[in-house]
Design a protein around this motif. Structure first.
Motif, short mmCIF file in Angstrom:
data_model
loop_
_atom_site.label_atom_id
_atom_site.label_comp_id
_atom_site.label_asym_id
_atom_site.label_seq_id
_atom_site.Cartn_x
_atom_site.Cartn_y
_atom_site.Cartn_z
N UNK A 106 -0.53 -16.23 7.41
CA UNK A 106 -1.21 -15.28 6.54
C UNK A 106 -1.85 -14.20 7.40
N UNK A 107 -1.49 -12.94 7.13
CA UNK A 107 -1.99 -11.79 7.90
C UNK A 107 -2.95 -11.00 7.01
N UNK A 108 -4.16 -10.74 7.50
CA UNK A 108 -5.17 -9.98 6.77
C UNK A 108 -5.27 -8.60 7.41
N UNK A 109 -5.17 -7.55 6.58
CA UNK A 109 -5.18 -6.19 7.11
C UNK A 109 -5.78 -5.23 6.10
N UNK A 110 -6.05 -4.01 6.55
CA UNK A 110 -6.67 -2.97 5.72
C UNK A 110 -7.91 -3.50 5.02
N UNK A 111 -8.07 -3.18 3.76
CA UNK A 111 -9.27 -3.58 3.03
C UNK A 111 -9.02 -4.90 2.31
N UNK A 112 -8.96 -5.98 3.11
CA UNK A 112 -8.76 -7.34 2.62
C UNK A 112 -7.40 -7.53 1.95
N UNK A 131 7.42 -14.87 -0.09
CA UNK A 131 6.45 -13.87 0.36
C UNK A 131 5.43 -13.64 -0.74
N UNK A 132 4.15 -13.58 -0.38
CA UNK A 132 3.07 -13.28 -1.32
C UNK A 132 2.24 -12.15 -0.72
N UNK A 133 1.95 -11.13 -1.55
CA UNK A 133 1.13 -10.02 -1.10
C UNK A 133 -0.02 -9.81 -2.08
N UNK A 134 -1.25 -9.76 -1.54
CA UNK A 134 -2.43 -9.39 -2.32
C UNK A 134 -2.93 -8.04 -1.77
N UNK A 135 -3.11 -7.07 -2.65
CA UNK A 135 -3.54 -5.76 -2.18
C UNK A 135 -4.46 -5.11 -3.22
N UNK A 149 -8.34 -1.83 -8.26
CA UNK A 149 -8.71 -3.21 -8.02
C UNK A 149 -7.55 -4.02 -7.44
N UNK A 150 -7.72 -5.36 -7.52
CA UNK A 150 -6.80 -6.29 -6.88
C UNK A 150 -5.46 -6.34 -7.61
N UNK A 151 -4.39 -6.42 -6.82
CA UNK A 151 -3.03 -6.58 -7.33
C UNK A 151 -2.36 -7.68 -6.51
#
Length: 295
Positions: A106-112, A131-135, A149-151
């Motif tokens: 799990x890679x954390x980048x930018x604004x969480x 693959x899972x992406x939270x942005x 907000x969160x996607x």
């Protein structure tokens, strides 16, 4: 013709080679939305992190994301796209886990933002297929965005299928299409279920097909260029020799036509030669007659 006198064959060859180089530079274009993959920083990850004795995942990659989002500008709704090339300062942290049949990073980048890769072991192979992406959609990165907000995006597909105890390399990139977000993993090299010390090198690599094709394409391209150069040189050489021969012939013709004394001398020589031949034939005839009388 004076133009041909000022250039030799090597000058023409040099001009042609420089011309080909200039054309090749102008026709080269970036892949998709991003520029050459060697311009992106390459990140290195090992799972578990900071463990000097063991690693189940070794990963090297550059990260490029293209995010498409609905935006409202005035009364008009449009689709806008933002390209994000991650630098060293954009990566906040990373983590993961090692299981017998499943590895995760799990890679954390930018604004969480969080990007998760899952690798699964099947008999003598392993696959990278989840693959899972939270942005987050915020105004600073995505101006005029309708959503905020969160996607999240989830995608299942086989991106890598490799043998155990082998690494997988794809410098040209692994592309992951998550609907509104497209992820491009450039300069990509991975080995899951590594089960060795992290400072050890990757095992023997399996190379993706797209990394093999450019070699043959470039080779064929150079063959075409060389064939074109040979044909061009043959044509230029033929024209060059023809023009020299033609110029020389014209020069000789002009010299002969412009010298009346030389023409007169040639005519006198021809006349003297004819008179000499006549005298010789007359003398020969007299000698024959004398022989006949004596007999």
């Amino acid at each position: 013709m004076s133009m041909f006198k000022n250039f030799n064959l090597m000058d023409i060859l040099e001009f042609f080679v420089v011309y080909l180089i200039l054309i090749s530079k102008k026709t080269c274009s970036p892949v998709d939305e991003y520029e050459a993959e060697d311009q992106f920083p390459v990140f290195e990850f090992t799972i578990p992190r900071n463990d000097p004795t063991y690693a189940c995942i070794k990963l090297q990659t550059s990260l490029f994301l293209a995010v498409t989002y609905p935006a409202k500008i005035g009364n008009e709704e449009v689709l806008k796209k933002v390209n994000l090339s991650l630098s060293d300062t954009d990566i906040s942290s990373y983590t993961g886990f090692c299981h017998t049949d499943r590895n995760q990073i799990e890679i954390v980048f930018l604004n969480e933002w969080r990007l998760e890769f899952y690798f699964y072991r099947t008999n003598e192979t392993y696959v990278f297929n989840h693959v899972v992406l939270y942005y987050k959609l915020d105004g600073s990165l995505f101006p005029y965005s309708i959503h905020h907000g969160a996607q999240s995006e989830v995608y299942d597909s086989t991106f890598v299928n490799s043998s155990l105890y082998h690494s997988y390399r794809c410098n040209s990139g692994v592309s992951i299409d998550l609907k509104e977000v497209k992820i491009h993993l450039l300069n990509f090299k991975v080995e899951a279920f590594f089960d060795k010390r992290p400072n050890l090198p990757f095992d023997e690599e399996i190379v993706c097909q797209s990394d093999k094709e450019p070699i043959s394409t470039i080779f064929k391209g150079w063959l075409y260029i060389i064939a074109g150069m040979v044909a061009f040189l043959v044509i230029i050489s033929t024209l060059y020799l023809y023009m020299i021969h033609r110029s020389h012939a014209k020069k000789l013709k002009r010299e002969v036509e412009s010298d009346p004394f030389e023409i007169a001398d040639i005519e006198d020589n021809l006349e003297e030669s004819n008179n000499y031949d006549t005298i010789q034939r007359t003398n020969s005839s007299k000698e024959k007659k004398r022989l006949v009388v004596r007999v």
